[in-house]
Design an enzyme around this catalytic site. Structure first.
Site, PDB file in Angstrom:
ATOM      1  CB  SER A   1     -10.758  -4.805   9.033  1.00 22.19           C
ATOM      2  OG  SER A   1     -11.885  -4.036   8.714  1.00 22.19           O
TER       3      SER A   1
ATOM      4  NE  ARG B   1      -3.618  -2.365   2.368  1.00 22.93           N
ATOM      5  CZ  ARG B   1      -4.525  -2.697   3.286  1.00 22.93           C
ATOM      6  NH1 ARG B   1      -4.728  -1.883   4.324  1.00 22.93           N
ATOM      7  NH2 ARG B   1      -5.213  -3.801   3.172  1.00 22.93           N
TER       8      ARG B   1
ATOM      9  NE  ARG C   1      -0.735   4.505   9.177  1.00 22.92           N
ATOM     10  CZ  ARG C   1      -2.035   4.188   9.134  1.00 22.92           C
ATOM     11  NH1 ARG C   1      -2.571   3.810   8.008  1.00 22.92           N
ATOM     12  NH2 ARG C   1      -2.780   4.279  10.214  1.00 22.92           N
TER      13      ARG C   1
ATOM     14  CD  GLU D   1      -8.043  -1.831  10.874  1.00 22.09           C
ATOM     15  OE1 GLU D   1      -8.192  -0.591  10.899  1.00 22.09           O
ATOM     16  OE2 GLU D   1      -8.198  -2.522   9.855  1.00 22.09           O
TER      17      GLU D   1
ATOM     18  NE  ARG E   1      -1.167  -2.163  11.644  1.00 17.32           N
ATOM     19  CZ  ARG E   1      -2.110  -1.281  11.343  1.00 17.32           C
ATOM     20  NH1 ARG E   1      -3.343  -1.445  11.814  1.00 17.32           N
ATOM     21  NH2 ARG E   1      -1.837  -0.231  10.592  1.00 17.32           N
TER      22      ARG E   1
END
Length: 415
Positions: free
Chosen positions: A351, A261, A276, A348, A388
């Site tokens: 999801s 990303r 991130r 988070e 993560r």
RNA sequence: GGGCAGAUGGCAGAGCGGUUGAAUGCACCGGUCUUGAAAACCGGCGAGGGUAAUACCUCCCUGAGUUCGAAUCUCAGUCUGCCCGCCA
């Protein structure tokens, strides 16, 4: 893509639902006008085409009998020009309609809480209690550097910022994690697959990353190919343009892939550590279901991800996303957030979304429903972002001396 | 990267200028037969739009073109297979 027929038939329902996602009703009104306009144009075009077909048939018959086609020839010629003109106009209208329709997000479920952003999300429940430290817990960044596990500098040297190198035991731990996750998912009925990490434009359009979110994607220069931002793209598009048999449903898949990303809109956020990254590993869950089954499968997927964290001994909570925080394609989403002691908050890590028929309509994924073909429901969820999870383990399992205890369930994977 | 071959309904596979949206086989659905099933036989069966249902329109890889008319002819592109080269 939203159902344009529903928009025509029941504008208010669609408008009201999309207000939850902060979509301007004027935009929907415009979409409705474009649709009406296109339909009208198409209808006129079809009348002219029917005429053209009839004339051509007549032409052939006269000619076969050796008759005179002079007058007819003139008429057919003029009609042909009219068809071509209207065809072009209709095509333009269709293109304009599509361009707008593809940027309208999915309708949220009635159950989705009202709200503008992250602040308005609703906690569903907490699982496991965060540990009380008798020393000041360190951040994964510092732990990782001190242990020689995480090499941020060399990641930048190799590529650029937001790339990190995992060294020695961290690398082994990562591998243990995704092996554990895949096995766990398999035990919950998800079939393991291995898919390309590159997908073409049609695929990205099918799952909704394109055309609206091109800025977030790494594109291969000179090709209509992209690095996948999530294996949801690969897994869901496995069935693009296919008609499945009803007995094949539900299809439940899991895969480990790297994800890429650009993080275009988040410059300056989470720059420290590896929260991130531009590249991260993720084990994904994707389900293709009968429309009536998607809610049930949704719950299964949420508990699969949550149970995985429980098995790893990581405190987490489930959160229902509010309308404003819901993703583009999602009708409803449950986020799972894991506890980070250094930040003293949940972040988070998974999801899970029910996309209903939104992607199915774009990607034309259907199943044989008796006589007719019906759009399936698609669902996706991270069964944990591996990077993560790794740093969550580091922070939650750290000892006073800076070493890391290994969760018991991983021991077999680290022999 | 070079050469050759190909791309048609869920699958296989005919068609190569007009009444073909498309033969045939398999699969699938309905029926007859059977205690039940299988086999056999009879019927149905591509997709999208449109309609109350018909009509009607579009689609035989994609895009341009020739023609009154194209799945069929021309051009460009994409993809697939095989051979050669390169290569984990």
């Amino acid at each position: 893509m939203i159902d344009l027929k529903l928009l025509q038939k029941d504008f208010d329902t669609v408008a009201k639902a999309l207000q939850k996602k902060q979509i301007d009703t004027a935009l929907l009104a415009q979409l409705k006008t474009l649709t009406t306009d296109y339909k009208q144009s198409l209808q006129s075009l079809e009348e002219l085409q029917a005429k053209q077909n009839a004339l051509s048939k007549e032409f052939g018959q006269i000619k076969a009998k050796g008759g005179d086609v002079g007058a007819l020839q003139e008429e057919v010629k003029n009609n042909k020009i009219a068809v071509a003109q209207l065809q072009e106009a209709t095509n333009e209208k269709e293109a304009a309609l599509q361009a707008l329709a593809l940027t309208i997000p999915n309708l949220p479920d009635d159950s989705v809480p009202e709200g503008k952003d992250e602040e308005d999300n609703v906690e569903i429940k907490k699982v496991l209690t965060p540990r009380v430290f008798d020393f000041e817990p360190k951040e994964h960044h510092d732990l990782g550097v001190d242990l020689g596990w995480l090499d941020f500098k060399r990641g930048v040297k190799l590529a650029k910022s937001r790339f990190t190198v995992l060294m020695s035991d961290a690398s082994r731990l990562e591998r243990a994690l995704y092996n554990f996750m895949l096995d766990f998912n398999r035990s919950r009925g998800f079939q393991e697959v291995s898919v390309p990490a590159i997908a073409n434009g049609d695929s990205l359009l099918g799952t909704g990353q394109l055309p609206k979110f091109a800025d977030d994607l790494f594109k291969i220069e000179g090709e209509e190919l992209y690095l996948i931002p999530t294996s949801e793209v690969s897994l869901t598009n496995l069935f693009r343009d296919e008609i499945l048999e009803a007995e094949e449903l539900p299809v439940k898949l899991t895969a480990y892939t790297p994800c890429f990303r650009k993080e275009a809109g988040s410059a300056g956020r989470d720059t420290r550590g590896m929260i991130r990254q531009h590249q991260f590993g993720k084990v994904e869950l994707v389900s293709i279901t009968h429309p009536e089954e998607s809610d049930k499968v949704f719950d299964e997927m949420v508990s699969t991800a949550s149970d995985l964290l429980t098995a790893l001994g990581l405190p987490h909570r489930l959160v229902a996303l509010c309308g404003g925080d819901l993703g583009f394609g999602a009708a409803k989403t449950t986020d799972i957030e894991v506890w980070f002691p250094s930040q003293n908050r949940y972040r988070e890590i998974s999801s899970v979304s029910n996309v209903r028929d939104f992607q199915a309509r774009r990607a034309m994924i259907r199943f044989r429903d008796g006589k007719k073909n019906t759009l399936v429901h698609t669902l996706n969820g991270s069964s944990l972002a591996v990077g993560r999870t790794l740093i969550a383990i580091m922070e939650n399992y750290q000892r006073a001396d800076g070493s890391i205890e290994i969760p018991q369930v991983l021991e077999n994977y680290l022999r």
